[in-house]
Every structure is written in structure tokens, then in C-alpha cells.
Design an enzyme around this catalytic site. Structure first.
Site, PDB file in Angstrom:
ATOM      1  N   HIS A 282       3.749  35.781 -10.232  1.00 12.67           N
ATOM      2  CA  HIS A 282       4.505  36.884  -9.921  1.00 12.67           C
ATOM      3  C   HIS A 282       5.009  37.534 -11.329  1.00 12.67           C
ATOM      4  CE1 HIS A 282       8.010  39.199  -8.404  1.00 12.67           C
ATOM      5  NE2 HIS A 282       7.166  39.179  -7.304  1.00 12.67           N
TER       6      HIS A 282
ATOM      7  N   TYR B 250      11.549  52.336  -8.731  1.00 14.30           N
ATOM      8  CA  TYR B 250      12.437  50.948  -9.025  1.00 14.30           C
ATOM      9  C   TYR B 250      12.924  50.916 -10.376  1.00 14.30           C
ATOM     10  CZ  TYR B 250       9.787  49.706  -4.708  1.00 14.30           C
ATOM     11  OH  TYR B 250       9.336  49.341  -3.557  1.00 14.30           O
TER      12      TYR B 250
ATOM     13  N   ARG C 140      18.154  42.975  -4.751  1.00 12.11           N
ATOM     14  CA  ARG C 140      17.407  44.186  -4.260  1.00 12.11           C
ATOM     15  C   ARG C 140      17.373  44.002  -2.700  1.00 12.11           C
ATOM     16  NH1 ARG C 140      11.418  44.416  -3.908  1.00 12.11           N
ATOM     17  NH2 ARG C 140      10.963  46.327  -3.131  1.00 12.11           N
TER      18      ARG C 140
ATOM     19  N   ARG D 224       0.802  43.761  -7.820  1.00 18.86           N
ATOM     20  CA  ARG D 224       0.725  44.912  -6.996  1.00 18.86           C
ATOM     21  C   ARG D 224       0.722  46.279  -7.826  1.00 18.86           C
ATOM     22  NH1 ARG D 224       2.938  43.657  -1.949  1.00 18.86           N
ATOM     23  NH2 ARG D 224       4.802  41.864  -2.010  1.00 18.86           N
TER      24      ARG D 224
END
Length: 525
Positions: free
Chosen positions: A384, A418, A514, A325
């Protein structure tokens, strides 16, 4: 919102398939639906209680008001009339549902207004009217005012303007509503000739997925609710009556539009990476020792600089990069594109990064056009991992590998929010493992071990459980035993059971989760 688009949507799809088998937690799908019904409605009620009971009054006390039409003075009403005529009306398309005009296809999360209409010439019949609120306009419109910052919801202006749109009708009632649709991608990856084209085609379908929730103004006429619920094929529990606004996230516009630093937290300035004085550049320092950064307390500029300098450095021979991302205005992607004309550049772009698929498709095509070798990971899996690997011929003539390993996306915007870790290293053992992971991603070339890295789905779960079991054994032997773990979500049954066993043995465990956590903490025994 993504909880409904993904998790609730998957549950709903399973429920429609009448799959009633028990789950790992012993709860059937029907029982789970009852829990979802109660807990999600309670959660939404709490959100609106917070807005209407706390935030809105507190803002008003500080001169920031979100007003209804009935609260506007003559000047504000004059502004509203002009705004509706010049800005709003050209963007509106009123629809009256009848045999010649079917109910419009309402796209995912689009704010709309539903109307009950009665023709003045045929007053016995009522019709359904629908108008989509334009996405091109701000959801909160700033009103001209002195001494206060005043706003009105765009949906209220659409409702106010509806009288002019529906000539020949009486408006019996109206209500803003929003539909959330199933946003899961259903890909037959093994059969796809091109994963990129398959994802792109499925993205088109996402906007039209099955409805899983409808939010609608709490005071809506029951007939409007029934008609809309029938159109979207929703069960009663999937209808969420809410106080306005229908989309609370749009209230962030108030924060952005009001210049009141006295009501905002002071801007945070992260610590910049400074090289030790005896080293002339980052590569020389990494040959001496690793560097570990903790974002956002440490600036993410160091990560961007690592990749930018690699792209510009004529001594860097190749760059390999994963992208999951990245931001819309990424500095990393243009650097990779620029480097492709002078060195070997390889990227692994994850096309199935949920809700970033469209932007990743655009980046993948731009990278390919620039000469970058672009891969899309492994069939049936998501890539990921956050890895960057470059090979550089150093002043001593040796070609060395340098790596960045992160827990966060290569996204400078979210890196300011984050908490994540970044490891820069030239450790040959680690960089060799990173090289092998890239070979796994681009060629499915499996190694028996990727130590010191753990790689899913090969050995991550197994070795995490082994590490938990090790601490469990330490506790049983009376030794100090401690586990601190940070993750996006905790859902794996085997890991959860291992953590329960460790806790029972006396291991002190701190979990920083999270998102969704299926482990129940604090249960006696």
C-alpha cells in the site's frame, strides 16, 4: 456500495458460518446484524429523502427535470418510441423463467427489471421475467426539449418496451432491482504458483459471488420481491425497498450532461510547482532542500513530471516504482515502459488493490512486455506504500538517489479530489530507507530498522502507539501535548485504546478519518 460488497459481505459470510463469538467491542455477530439492519436502512432512506425531497425539486426549479413516462408530452413520447426501437431493443434479451429457461446469472450491481407475467392462453399461471438493462446505454436518457433539460430513466424505457418483448403475455407488474454480491477475493496465496493468475481467476468468480443485498423499487409487487429474494437466498433485512432510481450514483450523469456553469462550483486551479530561480532543474533544487506538496491544492503534475523526466533523462540510471491504484489513462506507466529500453526499471504492482485488480493485471502484463521487472509484493500482504526511487549520475559524477514518498495513489484523476501529501527528497537517510523498503518488497529482505520510515507490518503499529504514549506522558507532566492524525480508516484495537488513554490524560487529539472509524469520540471520561 463497497461497504456492502466488502464489509457486510464479510459479516454475512461469518454469520452463515455461525461464528457467534464476541468481538473487540463486545458485540456479537447477531447483534451486529441487527445494527446493520437498522442503520443501513436508515441511511438509504435518508439518501432517497434527499433526492426526492430536496435535490429533484431544486433541479426542476432551475429547468432540469427528471421525468416519468406519465409526464411526457407527445413529442417526447414520439422520441421514446423511436429510441426504444432503434437504440434499446437490439440490446435487450428478455428471459421467462421456466424449467427450460433457468433464472439468468445476474452479475454484480447490474440493473435489471423483474416481471410477473401471465400467459394469455394459460392465465392461471404466473411466470417470472427478467431483463438486464444494457450497460452500453446511459442510465439517464436526454429528451428533446426547449427551455428545459429533460431526462428519463433508461429502466423506465425498458419497462415501457416490455410489452413488445413479451408477446403472448400480460404483464401483471414490474420493478427495477439490483443485486450487490460479495466482492472479497479468497486467495490461497501460499499455494498459488502465480499470484497474477490466481487473482485473475478469482476476479471471474467475484461477478458471481453470494448476494448480500438487493435494492428494489419500493412499490414492487410483494410476489416479485419474494420470488427474487428466494432466488438470491437473501434474508428479509437484506432487501432494500427504494424510490427510483435504484442506483443513485447514476444521477451524476445529469451534472455531466447539463452545461449550466451558474449551478456548478467554479473550476479549481491548483498551484503549479515553480523552481527557485537559482536552480536549473528539480534535481538540483532537491540537493539543496526537500519539497513538500499538499494535493489537490498543489498540482499533481509535479509528481508526474518527476517520473517522466526520470524516464527521459539519460543521466538517470534506474527507476523503482510502486503502483497501487493508477488511472486508466496513466502517464506514469507509459513513461516507465518507455524507459525500460534504456535503464533499469522495477515496479511493484499490487494486484489485490480492491476493485482495481483487473486494470492492474493489464498494466503488469504491459510493463513486463516492455521489459520492466514487475513484482507483486509479499504473500499475504498488500503493498500500500506509494514510493518512487531513482538513481541519477549528477554533473559532479556522483550517483545520487532521489525519492518521492506520497500518501496518495499515483493517479492524476483522484489527485484532483483527495487531499494527500507528496515529499520529494534527496536526503540520503530517507532514500536509503526507501531503497531498503524496495528490497523488502522484491526479496523479502528484512532490515532491523527502516528509520526514519515506519513500515507495516514490521513496526508501524508499535511505533505509532509509542508516539501516542509519548504525548500521553507529556500531558501527565503538564507539558503541551497534541496529536493530529489523518488516515483512511481507524480500526486497530491497540491504537484506539492508546488514543483513549491519551485523551484521558488530557492530550488534544484531532483525527481526520476518510472511511470507517471504530473509535467513538466525545464519550465523557
Amino acid at each position: 456500495m463497497s461497504f456492502f460488497e466488502v464489509r457486510v459481505a464479510a459479516h454475512d459470510a461469518a454469520n452463515r458460518g455461525r461464528l457467534q463469538r464476541g468481538r473487540a467491542d463486545g458485540v456479537t455477530l447477531m447483534e451486529k446484524r441487527g445494527l446493520l439492519n437498522r442503520l443501513t436502512h436508515e441511511f438509504v432512506d435518508d439518501q432517497y429523502d434527499c433526492w426526492n425531497g430536496s435535490l429533484r425539486p431544486a433541479l426542476a426549479e432551475n429547468g432540469i427535470r427528471v421525468l416519468g413516462l406519465h409526464e411526457l408530452d407527445a413529442d417526447a413520447l414520439g422520441f421514446v418510441e423511436e429510441y426504444c426501437e432503434k437504440e434499446l431493443d437490439p440490446l435487450l434479451t428478455p428471459v421467462t423463467v421456466d424449467p427450460a429457461h433457468p433464472f439468468p446469472r445476474v452479475i454484480n450491481k447490474a440493473l435489471c427489471l423483474g416481471f410477473l407475467l401471465r400467459r394469455r392462453r394459460r392465465s392461471a399461471l404466473t411466470y417470472t421475467g427478467v431483463v438486464s438493462v444494457p450497460r452500453a446505454l446511459p442510465r439517464l436518457v436526454r429528451l428533446p426539449s426547449e427551455g428545459t433539460a429533460d431526462f428519463i430513466f433508461l429502466a423506465d424505457l425498458v419497462a415501457h418496451h416490455a410489452v413488445r418483448m413479451y408477446h403472448g403475455y400480460d404483464i401483471v407488474s414490474s420493478a427495477p432491482f439490483r443485486v450487490t454480491r460479495n466482492s472479497n477475493l479468497y486467495l490461497a496465496e501460499e499455494e498459488a504458483r502465480s499470484l497474477l493468475e490466481s487473482v485473475r481467476a478469482e476476479l471471474h468468480n467475484r461477478r458471481k459471488g453470494d448476494a448480500v443485498r438487493m435494492e428494489i423499487e419500493a412499490d414492487a409487487d410483494p410476489e416479485i420481491i419474494d420470488r427474487l429474494r428466494t432466488v438470491f437466498e437473501l434474508d428479509p433485512w437484506q432487501v432494500f425497498p427504494v424510490m427510483v432510481p435504484v442506483n443513485l450514483s447514476r444521477l451524476f450523469n445529469v451534472y455531466e450532461q447539463v452545461k449550466r456553469p451558474d449551478l456548478k462550483d467554479p473550476a479549481f486551479s491548483p498551484r503549479e510547482l515553480r523552481l527557485t530561480s537559482k536552480f536549473k532543474d528539480l534535481f538540483e533544487e532537491l540537493r539543496a532542500h526537500d519539497i513538500l506538496l499538499h494535493h489537490p491544492f498543489d498540482s499533481y503534475d509535479a509528481v508526474i513530471s518527476f517520473i517522466e523526466s526520470a524516464a527521459e533523462d539519460e543521466n538517470v540510471l534506474s527507476i523503482k516504482q510502486t503502483l497501487y491504484r493508477t488511472s486508466e489513462h496513466s502517464l506514469i506507466v507509459p513513461s516507465l515502459m518507455d524507459a525500460a529500453s534504456r535503464k533499469e526499471v522495477t515496479t511493484v504492482v499490487e494486484l489485490k488493490a480492491r476493485f482495481d485488480e483487473a486494470s492492474n493485471i493489464r498494466w503488469a502484463r504491459d510493463l513486463e512486455d516492455a521489459g520492466v521487472q514487475v513484482f507483486h509484493g509479499l504473500v499475504g500482504l498488500k503493498t500500500h506504500c506509494k514510493l518512487s526511487l531513482l538513481v541519477r549520475r549528477d554533473p559532479d559524477g556522483v550517483a545520487r538517489s532521489y525519492a518521492h514518498i506520497g500518501t496518495g495513489n499515483y493517479n492524476a484523476n483522484t489527485a484532483r479530489i483527495y487531499t494527500d501529501l507528496s515529499l520529494f527528497t534527496a536526503n540520503p537517510e530517507i532514500t536509503r530507507a526507501v531503497h531498503d523498503v524496495f528490497s523488502f518488497l522484491t526479496a523479502y529482505a528484512e532490515n532491523p530498522s527502516y528509520e526514519p520510515l515506519l513500515v507495516a507490518p514490521l513496526d508501524l503499529a508499535e511505533k505509532c502507539i509509542a508516539l501516542i504514549d509519548r504525548e500521553t506522558e507529556h500531558a501527565r507532566q503538564g507539558k503541551e501535548a497534541r496529536i493530529i492524525a489523518k488516515m483512511n480508516a481507524l480500526l486497530d484495537k491497540g491504537v484506539i485504546q492508546a488514543l483513549y488513554r491519551a485523551s484521558q490524560a488530557g492530550v488534544q487529539i484531532d483525527l481526520i478519518v476518510r472511511g470507517i472509524c471504530a473509535l467513538r469520540p466525545g464519550v465523557r471520561g
